[in-house]
Design a protein around this motif. Sequence first.
Motif, short mmCIF file in Angstrom:
data_model
loop_
_atom_site.label_atom_id
_atom_site.label_comp_id
_atom_site.label_asym_id
_atom_site.label_seq_id
_atom_site.Cartn_x
_atom_site.Cartn_y
_atom_site.Cartn_z
N ALA A 214 52.62 62.51 65.75
CA ALA A 214 53.30 63.46 66.63
C ALA A 214 54.75 63.03 66.77
O ALA A 214 55.15 61.93 66.35
CB ALA A 214 52.61 63.52 68.00
N ASN A 215 55.54 63.87 67.37
CA ASN A 215 56.96 63.57 67.57
C ASN A 215 57.12 62.71 68.82
O ASN A 215 57.64 63.13 69.84
CB ASN A 215 57.76 64.87 67.70
N TRP A 216 56.65 61.48 68.70
CA TRP A 216 56.68 60.56 69.84
C TRP A 216 58.12 60.22 70.22
O TRP A 216 59.02 60.18 69.37
CB TRP A 216 55.93 59.28 69.48
N ASN A 217 58.33 59.93 71.50
CA ASN A 217 59.64 59.43 71.93
C ASN A 217 59.91 58.09 71.24
O ASN A 217 58.99 57.32 70.98
CB ASN A 217 59.66 59.25 73.45
N ASN A 218 61.18 57.83 70.97
CA ASN A 218 61.58 56.59 70.28
C ASN A 218 60.79 56.45 68.97
O ASN A 218 60.23 55.39 68.67
CB ASN A 218 61.36 55.38 71.18
N LEU A 219 60.75 57.54 68.19
CA LEU A 219 59.95 57.57 66.97
C LEU A 219 60.31 56.44 66.01
O LEU A 219 59.42 55.85 65.37
CB LEU A 219 60.12 58.92 66.26
N THR A 220 61.59 56.08 65.91
CA THR A 220 61.99 55.06 64.95
C THR A 220 61.63 53.65 65.40
O THR A 220 61.84 52.70 64.65
CB THR A 220 63.51 55.13 64.68
N LYS A 221 61.08 53.52 66.61
CA LYS A 221 60.54 52.23 67.06
C LYS A 221 59.04 52.12 66.76
O LYS A 221 58.46 51.03 66.91
CB LYS A 221 60.78 52.04 68.55
N VAL A 222 58.44 53.22 66.35
CA VAL A 222 57.01 53.20 66.05
C VAL A 222 56.78 52.54 64.70
O VAL A 222 57.53 52.76 63.74
CB VAL A 222 56.43 54.63 66.05
N GLU A 223 55.75 51.71 64.62
CA GLU A 223 55.44 50.98 63.38
C GLU A 223 54.07 51.40 62.86
O GLU A 223 53.12 51.57 63.64
CB GLU A 223 55.44 49.48 63.63
N MET A 224 53.97 51.55 61.56
CA MET A 224 52.68 51.78 60.90
C MET A 224 52.21 50.45 60.33
O MET A 224 52.92 49.84 59.53
CB MET A 224 52.83 52.81 59.79
N HIS A 225 51.05 50.00 60.76
CA HIS A 225 50.44 48.79 60.20
C HIS A 225 49.45 49.25 59.14
O HIS A 225 48.40 49.81 59.45
CB HIS A 225 49.76 47.98 61.29
N LEU A 226 49.81 49.03 57.88
CA LEU A 226 49.05 49.54 56.74
C LEU A 226 48.47 48.38 55.94
O LEU A 226 49.20 47.47 55.55
CB LEU A 226 49.95 50.40 55.86
N MET A 227 47.15 48.40 55.74
CA MET A 227 46.48 47.35 54.98
C MET A 227 46.49 47.73 53.50
O MET A 227 45.71 48.58 53.07
CB MET A 227 45.04 47.16 55.47
N ILE A 228 47.40 47.13 52.73
CA ILE A 228 47.56 47.47 51.32
C ILE A 228 46.87 46.39 50.49
O ILE A 228 47.43 45.32 50.24
CB ILE A 228 49.05 47.56 50.93
N ASN A 229 45.64 46.68 50.06
CA ASN A 229 44.85 45.69 49.35
C ASN A 229 44.79 44.39 50.16
O ASN A 229 44.35 44.38 51.29
CB ASN A 229 45.38 45.47 47.94
N TRP A 230 45.29 43.27 49.59
CA TRP A 230 45.25 41.99 50.30
C TRP A 230 46.43 41.81 51.26
O TRP A 230 46.46 40.86 52.03
CB TRP A 230 45.24 40.83 49.29
N GLY A 231 47.39 42.70 51.21
CA GLY A 231 48.60 42.54 52.01
C GLY A 231 48.59 43.40 53.26
O GLY A 231 48.04 44.50 53.29
N ASP A 232 49.22 42.88 54.31
CA ASP A 232 49.34 43.60 55.58
C ASP A 232 50.80 44.01 55.73
O ASP A 232 51.69 43.15 55.77
CB ASP A 232 48.91 42.69 56.72
N ALA A 233 51.05 45.31 55.80
CA ALA A 233 52.42 45.81 55.86
C ALA A 233 52.74 46.35 57.24
O ALA A 233 51.90 46.97 57.90
CB ALA A 233 52.63 46.91 54.81
N ILE A 234 53.97 46.10 57.69
CA ILE A 234 54.51 46.71 58.90
C ILE A 234 55.66 47.60 58.45
O ILE A 234 56.69 47.11 57.96
CB ILE A 234 55.01 45.66 59.91
N LEU A 235 55.48 48.92 58.60
CA LEU A 235 56.45 49.90 58.12
C LEU A 235 57.00 50.68 59.31
O LEU A 235 56.25 51.35 60.03
CB LEU A 235 55.77 50.86 57.13
N ARG A 236 58.30 50.60 59.52
CA ARG A 236 58.93 51.30 60.64
C ARG A 236 59.17 52.77 60.26
O ARG A 236 59.76 53.05 59.22
CB ARG A 236 60.25 50.62 61.01
N LEU A 237 58.70 53.67 61.09
CA LEU A 237 58.84 55.09 60.78
C LEU A 237 60.30 55.52 60.83
O LEU A 237 61.06 55.12 61.71
CB LEU A 237 58.04 55.93 61.77
N ALA A 238 60.68 56.36 59.87
CA ALA A 238 62.00 56.98 59.88
C ALA A 238 61.88 58.45 60.24
O ALA A 238 62.66 58.97 61.05
CB ALA A 238 62.66 56.83 58.51
#
Length: 497
Positions: A214-238
Motif C-alpha cells: 500500500a502507499n504507506w507513509n514514509n514509503l522510502t523507509k519501508v524495507e523488504m526482507h527477501l530470502m534469496i536462496n541462501w542469502g538474506d536481503a534487505i531492500l529499501r523500497l523506492a
Amino acid sequence: MKDGMEDRTCDLPLLTCLLRATLRASPFAAWLFPAVLAVRVFAADGGAVDAPANAQATYYVSPQGNDCNPGSLAAPFRTLTKARDVVRTVNSAMTGDIVVYLRGGTYPVSNTIAFAAADSGTKGFYVKYLNYPGETPLLTGGQSIGGWTLSDPAKNMWQAAGVTSRFRQLYVNGSKAIRARTPNLGTGGTANFNRITGADQTVPNVQVVSSQVANWNNLTKVEMHLMINWGDAILRLASYSTTGTTAFLKFQSPEAGILSQRPFPILASVKQAYYFENAFEFLDVPGEWYLNETTNTLYYEPRAGEDMANATVVAPMVETLVSVVGTSADTSPAHHIWFQGLAFAHSTYLRPSSFGFLDGQAGQYNVSATAQNQQYVGRPSAGVLVSNANNLWFERNIFSQMAATGLDFNYGTHDDTIVGNVFTDIGGAGVSVGKFVRTRPPSFTSPTTRATQARSAPTTPSRTITSPRSPPRSRALAALRADTREPSTSNTTKSRT
C-alpha cells in the motif's frame, strides 16, 4: 569521551534484565562465572576472593570507582579505558601476568574501547581482564530511553518523544522487541512470511500480490526482507506500481544496481519468502515498535506484564564495543590479551538503513557485483573485533543482543582461543573468522584485502578441541536448543586467518 565509557552510574536493572534474558535463551550461561583458582586476598567487606598467584600487578575497576583512584580493591578505577592506559605503563618487561578485575555492574560504552599492540602482554605473560569472582560486569553500547506516555489508549500504544538517535533494534526488560512488520510473526514468535509471485532481474523489480502493498507513509523507509536462496536481503523500497492483482516493487540504490547484476544468489521468479518492515501502519501487535525519523517519535505497544512507567528500554548505539587491532600481523601485532567472565551487549549496525543489505556469502554483504559473478563484499560490524593479533584468549564471556557479528577475527590472526562463551540474540554470525581473498574469478573478494594481512604462520595448527573445563558439547547444545532461537555457542577454537 572519545575513547571509552560514559561517566554514568551503574544501571543495575539493565544488567539484571540482560542476565535474565540470557539465562532464558541459554541455561549454559549459568556455568560461565565460577571463581578463578589462586591465592586469597580480602575484599573491602571482609570476604575472601581469589586472585592469580603469579600476578605482576593487579588492578580493579568498578562502576562506583573513580579514574583518579590508584586502581586498588578499596579505591578502584571507574573505566576499562583507564585500566588499559595504566597497564601500558607497566607491561614492557613483564615478570608475571597483569590482572585487571572488573567488579559487577554496568559499564556504558559510548565509543569503541581500542586495544592495540601497546596493550599486549610480554615475555610470554598475559594481560588479563577478568570478572571479579562471583560478579558480572556488563559492557553495553546501549542507551536507555524513558519519558514514555500513553498515546493511544484503545491500542495501548505508548510513545517517547525527542528520540534523535537512530537504531534498528530495541530491547524492553531484556527481551528484543520486534520492529513493526507485516505479516506479523506467527504464534509464539514462529516464522511467518508472504511469497513473491515473480521477479525481473534486468529491471530489477520484484512482484507481489497487490493487496500486500500500500502507499504507506514514509514509503522510502519501508524495507523488504527477501530470502534469496541462501542469502538474506534487505531492500529499501523506492516505489511501486500495480497492474491487476500484481504489484511491481522497485528499490533504492545501491542495492537495486547490485541486484540487477549479480547472478548468485539466484533471484528466483516465484515462491521466495519475504516480509515488509518499518512502517507505522505495521504496528499492530504487542511487542512491536516503530521510530518515526521525521518527528523523532518512538512508538511501542507493550507486551503482557510490561509497565512502561518502570520498563527498562534500551537501544544500541555503538557498532563495536571493544577492538583488539595490531598495526601489523608480522611486525606489530596485538598479543597475549585475555578476556574472561565479561558480558558484551547492545551493539548496533546501521549500514542497511542507508545502503540496504545483499548477503553474498557467509554474512558478507555485496559492495558490487558483475554478471560474471565477480563479487566484492564488505564485512558487517562486530561487537568485538580482532585483527592483526595472536595469542588472544576469550573464555566464559557472554555476547548478547548484538545487531551483526558477535566476535570477529577478521585478518592477520593466529593461535587464538575461544572457549566456553555464550552467543545469544545475535543478528548475524556468532563468531566470524577469516576474510575472502581473491584466488581466481569468479570469487568473493574484499576490496581492502592485502596479501600481507594474512601472512603470519601459526605456531600451532588450526584446530577445534573441547576444553575439559567445558560441559560436554552434546549437553551444552541440548540446553541451547531447548530454546527456539538456538543461539550460537563455541567450545575451544584455535584459529588462524
